[in-house]
Scaffold this active site. Structure first.
Site, short mmCIF file in Angstrom:
data_model
loop_
_atom_site.label_atom_id
_atom_site.label_comp_id
_atom_site.label_asym_id
_atom_site.label_seq_id
_atom_site.Cartn_x
_atom_site.Cartn_y
_atom_site.Cartn_z
N ASP A 11 35.02 113.87 49.94
CA ASP A 11 34.76 114.44 51.28
C ASP A 11 34.48 113.29 52.27
O ASP A 11 33.38 113.19 52.79
CB ASP A 11 33.58 115.43 51.23
N HIS A 241 26.09 105.67 47.01
CA HIS A 241 26.30 106.72 46.01
C HIS A 241 27.72 106.72 45.39
O HIS A 241 27.88 106.64 44.17
CB HIS A 241 26.07 108.10 46.64
C1 BDR Z 1 26.46 112.38 48.21
O1 BDR Z 1 26.50 113.25 49.35
C2 BDR Z 1 27.37 112.74 50.33
O2 BDR Z 1 26.72 112.71 51.59
C3 BDR Z 1 27.77 111.36 49.91
O3 BDR Z 1 29.10 111.08 50.28
C4 BDR Z 1 27.59 111.38 48.41
O4 BDR Z 1 28.74 111.84 47.76
C5 BDR Z 1 25.09 111.74 48.11
O5 BDR Z 1 24.11 112.72 47.94
CA CA Z 2 30.90 112.03 48.98
#
Ligand code: BDR
Ligand code: CA
Length: 308
Positions: A11, A241
């Protein structure tokens, strides 16, 4: 040598962009497909952004558009306060030259897994909606993937959107629970490890000097992302992340793990929490609880620096 085929379900999203650049430039990974999903942005923007990232990489990576809303719950608002309204902070929207494939993401995921039996690393870094739909469409994929490594949840960390829930799980807890209930060993790269890997602005400005195109893009995008972390958590840098999750697919030895069956809380104020399950029928997930921070950062920046 590019030894492992990877599909990133994504995403994009600023840390998604990092993950995609890393996979595209790694000499070990062959990024054969991206599939889009709602989450940080709408699915239309996610699809467009995935294609834009492929063009920045100058690689012909097919993109299949995925689902635009969660399986059961009412959609949460998009995370424009974290990633910006167009997904890449203050960078304005670009129109890609390419078009998305004419097949829904979950069907394409199944097709690719069947076409490359035992070879595909499935790496979802957004809500797990497309993956749950793929499991419904063809449950045999559980024994045909090489591995599934997801960014989501957390065992000891608590959440990042609520006290209990991590964003990807919170955005579609029902889909996540279906993915954890399936008969495959899911590797979970959650907040227990991703929150430990924090990069300040200086890491990205240094990258710009060596890799001007991708470095500049990430330096600009992370300005916004780092501002969010500063305001929300008082952190001087951004949490990595999604790129850390892709790194885990090829460097699993840089993490330590606990093994537990996982369920997702589907009601009450703890909705979206990943919990240890007592269900004897659920297979244990491999949950990362610690990481060699310096090593993963080095791998990330060296790969971008030398790959482009
Ligand atoms: C996850 O949530 C999204 O905002 C980031 O892209 C990552 O995949 C972190 O909690
Ligand atoms: Ca993500």
């Amino acid at each position: 040598m590019k030894t492992a085929k990877i599909i990133i379900d994504t995403d994009p999203g600023i840390d998604d962009a990092m993950a995609i650049f890393f996979a595209g430039l790694s000499d070990k990974l062959d990024l054969i497909t991206m599939t889009s999903v709602f989450g940080n942005v709408t699915v239309d923007i996610a699809t467009r952004n995935a294609m834009v990232l492929a063009e920045i990489l100058k690689q012909d990576i097919p993109v299949a558009k995925g689902h635009g809303y969660p399986l059961v719950q009412i959609p949460n608002p998009v995370s424009d306060y974290v990633h910006g309204s167009e997904g890449f902070g203050d960078i304005s929207a670009k129109v890609p030259n390419s078009k998305a494939l004419d097949i829904p993401a979950h069907e394409y995921i199944c097709q690719m897994i069947n076409d490359h039996m035992g070879e595909i690393i499935l790496c979802p870094v957004g809500p797990l909606t497309n993956i749950a739909l793929a499991l419904r469409y063809d449950p045999t994929i559980v024994s045909k993937v090489k591995s599934i490594v997801i960014m989501g949840g957390g065992l000891h960390s608590g959440g990042n959107v609520t006290e209990f829930a991590e964003a990807n799980i919170w955005n579609d807890p029902h889909a996540a629970d279906e993915v954890f209930a399936a008969d495959w060993e899911v590797t979970v790269i959650g907040l227990d490890v991703t929150q430990k890997v924090v990069c300040p602005h200086s890491d990205f400005s240094a990258l710009t000097l060596d890799a001007p195109i991708i470095g500049k893009f990430l330096e600009q995008a992370t300005d916004f992302y780092i501002k969010f972390y500063k305001e929300a958590a008082g952190i001087d840098g951004c949490q990595m992340h999604d790129p850390i999750t892709v790194i885990a697919t090829i460097h699993p030895d840089l993490f330590t793990y606990e093994y537990h069956p996982i369920q997702v809380c589907l009601d009450t104020n703890k909705v979206g929490e990943t919990q240890i399950s007592n269900d004897a029928g659920r297979r244990a997930a491999k949950i990362a609880v610690d990481v060699n921070v310096d090593a993963v950062k080095k791998i990330f920046f060296n790969t971008i620096r030398t790959g482009f």
